[in-house]
Scaffold this motif. Structure first.
Motif, mmCIF file in Angstrom:
data_model
loop_
_atom_site.group_PDB
_atom_site.id
_atom_site.type_symbol
_atom_site.label_atom_id
_atom_site.label_comp_id
_atom_site.label_asym_id
_atom_site.label_seq_id
_atom_site.Cartn_x
_atom_site.Cartn_y
_atom_site.Cartn_z
ATOM 1 N N ILE A 231 0.991 -1.414 0.360
ATOM 2 C CA ILE A 231 -0.064 -0.159 0.076
ATOM 3 C C ILE A 231 0.920 1.575 0.199
ATOM 4 O O ILE A 231 1.813 1.143 0.617
ATOM 5 N N ILE A 232 0.903 2.029 -1.017
ATOM 6 C CA ILE A 232 1.390 3.118 -1.231
ATOM 7 C C ILE A 232 0.671 4.139 -1.103
ATOM 8 O O ILE A 232 -0.122 5.083 -1.198
ATOM 9 N N MET A 233 1.392 4.860 0.754
ATOM 10 C CA MET A 233 0.703 6.080 1.025
ATOM 11 C C MET A 233 0.416 7.585 0.545
ATOM 12 O O MET A 233 1.681 7.744 0.408
ATOM 13 N N VAL A 234 0.290 8.286 0.135
ATOM 14 C CA VAL A 234 -0.001 10.056 -0.912
ATOM 15 C C VAL A 234 -0.617 10.580 -0.830
ATOM 16 O O VAL A 234 -2.013 10.723 -0.104
ATOM 17 N N GLY A 235 -0.484 12.097 -0.598
ATOM 18 C CA GLY A 235 -0.902 13.123 -0.429
ATOM 19 C C GLY A 235 -0.258 14.535 -0.104
ATOM 20 O O GLY A 235 1.091 14.230 0.829
ATOM 21 N N LEU B 255 -3.447 4.669 -1.776
ATOM 22 C CA LEU B 255 -4.529 5.245 -1.032
ATOM 23 C C LEU B 255 -4.169 6.602 -1.241
ATOM 24 O O LEU B 255 -3.316 7.326 -0.814
ATOM 25 N N LEU B 256 -5.010 7.448 -1.631
ATOM 26 C CA LEU B 256 -4.745 9.300 -1.669
ATOM 27 C C LEU B 256 -5.290 9.363 -0.027
ATOM 28 O O LEU B 256 -6.675 9.453 0.160
ATOM 29 N N LYS C 14 -6.184 15.496 -7.562
ATOM 30 C CA LYS C 14 -6.431 15.302 -8.563
ATOM 31 C C LYS C 14 -4.845 15.522 -9.159
ATOM 32 O O LYS C 14 -4.148 14.182 -10.353
ATOM 33 N N VAL C 15 -4.103 15.595 -8.666
ATOM 34 C CA VAL C 15 -2.555 16.346 -9.455
ATOM 35 C C VAL C 15 -2.080 14.853 -9.297
ATOM 36 O O VAL C 15 -1.273 13.829 -9.795
ATOM 37 N N PHE C 16 -2.298 14.203 -7.695
ATOM 38 C CA PHE C 16 -2.108 12.897 -7.278
ATOM 39 C C PHE C 16 -2.179 11.645 -7.841
ATOM 40 O O PHE C 16 -2.200 10.627 -8.030
ATOM 41 N N ALA C 17 -3.801 12.288 -8.829
ATOM 42 C CA ALA C 17 -4.589 10.672 -9.167
ATOM 43 C C ALA C 17 -3.463 10.570 -10.213
ATOM 44 O O ALA C 17 -3.859 9.794 -11.402
ATOM 45 N N GLU C 18 -3.191 11.727 -11.316
ATOM 46 C CA GLU C 18 -3.116 11.520 -12.805
ATOM 47 C C GLU C 18 -1.303 11.404 -12.895
ATOM 48 O O GLU C 18 -0.747 10.572 -13.201
ATOM 49 N N ILE D 153 -9.506 6.606 -1.368
ATOM 50 C CA ILE D 153 -9.307 7.541 -0.617
ATOM 51 C C ILE D 153 -9.411 7.275 0.516
ATOM 52 O O ILE D 153 -10.733 6.734 0.999
ATOM 53 N N VAL D 154 -8.371 8.029 1.592
ATOM 54 C CA VAL D 154 -8.422 8.644 3.070
ATOM 55 C C VAL D 154 -9.032 9.032 3.396
ATOM 56 O O VAL D 154 -8.307 10.315 3.077
ATOM 57 N N LEU D 155 -10.417 9.298 3.616
ATOM 58 C CA LEU D 155 -10.822 11.015 3.960
ATOM 59 C C LEU D 155 -10.040 11.224 6.343
ATOM 60 O O LEU D 155 -10.902 10.613 6.727
#
Length: 422
Positions: A223-227, A342-343, A358-362, A369-371
């Protein structure tokens, strides 16, 4: 016998008696001295603790709290563990043994946290549902009332398109069914919200799929965590590790955010609490991809169930972001397949966070998504709008600052929570 002979005999007997008395005193003293260890419990030379063991125990007592933060990799953590196990139980004192084995925390079960977080969600999102319910319960809804409904949805961060669509659907429901009774209106609203939240989306994490649904038995599930920094990305990685530990899975984490010195220390602090090892670089600013590659190799070698990779969120521009995240994913997949990206989004930013998302999605292609921070000033409608904008499901939600305030997102629980009026 003459007088002189008698004198000599008496002197000889006296000397013999004195010698016997002196010998008895010496033996008694020797016995008393030899029996002292049993009486006092003092160590004999053969029972003495070796200098290396005693110094190691002292080191454990003074540095147990900072041991994890100073570890540079899984190898160094393993070597520390091996050295602490070298001392035998017989040679170490109970106090030293207790300090060398820190107490690990037991994370809350997923069932327990879902029940608790449902109540918290109900409390925080209540104004949204209550406002809608108040308007829709009127006997005769005017155009102004429907405008109020749409405004309420917009204020709840549902988004313009989704709000307009939901209002039109509710208008049709009320007109066709001719219902104005409060509970009936509430049921209509609940049904429409479940539809727009898209309850049919698969929100399960790959690592939680039952074995009969897995395409193969490979490990680990990566699992890669981004944000962006500030969304709680590293904290969420630590909470996610706790979540999997509560499920009985073996977990490893990788500190691939090498640009922020505190990130690796923070991740190790989370891991230390539940016995999760962290792979990190021995220097700041190292290549994040190399850290990720080492972690993937080690996790696969040790047959870990899950590998969670924390990444940097502060980069100069979109091109750098795409290049770095893409490289991390490529090098990991030389060893193990990436199952989840997971964003992590801060729910309190509302619509302002969409551009970042959207930048991370691209850049890397997100799977969920993690809120975070969905309590407090966050508005529940962000769940709807972020899914519609990015086309991927909200899989996890954070509802507080506690270590176990993270759970799998459940649409029915979410809708029930925001429509709770008590």
């Amino acid at each position: 016998m003459d007088t002189n002979s008698v004198i000599y005999l008496v002197i000889g007997l006296t000397a013999l008696v004195l010698a016997i008395i002196v010998a008895a005193l010496i033996v008694k003293a020797a016995r008393k001295k030899g029996g002292r260890p049993e009486a006092t419990g003092a160590s004999t030379p053969s029972q003495a603790v070796p200098p290396d063991v005693s110094s190691e125990a002292a080191s454990d007592e003074t540095g147990a709290g900072s041991a994890v933060e100073s570890a540079e990799s899984v190898g160094s953590v393993a070597s520390q563990s091996g050295s602490s196990q070298a001392a035998s139980p017989e040679s170490a004192s109970p106090q030293a043994a207790a300090s060398a084995a820190p107490q690990l925390q037991t994370p809350e079960s997923s069932t327990s946290r879902l029940i608790r977080l449902r109540a918290r969600l109900s409390h925080s999102a209540n104004p949204f549902g209550k406002a809608l319910f108040t308007i829709l319960s009127k006997n005769h809804l005017t155009d102004s009332d429907w405008e109020d409904v749409e405004d309420t949805l917009l204020l709840a961060d549902v988004g313009a398109d989704a709000s307009s669509r939901l209002v039109e659907q509710l208008k049709s429901d009320v007109r066709v069914q001719g219902e104005t009774e409060a509970n009936a209106v509430r049921d209509m609203l609940k049904a429409r919200l479940l539809t727009i939240v898209d309850a049919g989306m698969d929100r399960r994490l790959y690592a939680e799929l039952p074995e009969n649904e897995l395409p193969d038995a490979r490990k680990p599930s990566v699992i890669i965590m981004v944000g962006v920094n500030g969304t709680g990305k590293t904290t969420t990685a630590g909470k996610l590790a706790r979540f999997f530990v509560a499920e009985g899975k073996s977990v490893m984490m990788a500190a691939a955010d090498t640009f922020r010195a505190a990130a690796a220390d923070q991740l190790e602090t989370w891991g230390n609490r539940v016995g999760v090892k962290v792979v990190r670089s021995d220097k700041d600013g190292a290549d994040p991809a190399s850290v990720a590659f080492e972690a993937a190799h080690t996790a696969q070698e040790q047959q870990r169930d899950v590998l969670i990779v924390d990444t940097a969120g502060r980069l100069q521009n979109k091109a750098n972001l795409m290049q770095e995240l893409g490289k991390i994913r490529r090098v990991i997949e030389k060893t193990a397949k990436v199952d989840e990206v997971l964003l992590v989004l801060d729910a309190t930013t509302g619509q302002n966070g969409m551009a970042q998302a959207k930048v991370f999605a691209e850049a890397i292609g997100i799977t969920g998504i993690v809120l975070t921070k969905l309590d407090g000033s966050a508005r529940g409608g962000i769940v709807i709008s972020v899914q519609r904008e990015l086309g991927v499901p909200v899989k996890l939600v954070g509802l507080g600052e506690g270590p176990d305030d993270l759970t799998i997102f459940d649409p029915a629980t979410f809708v029930d929570g925001i429509l709770a009026l008590n």
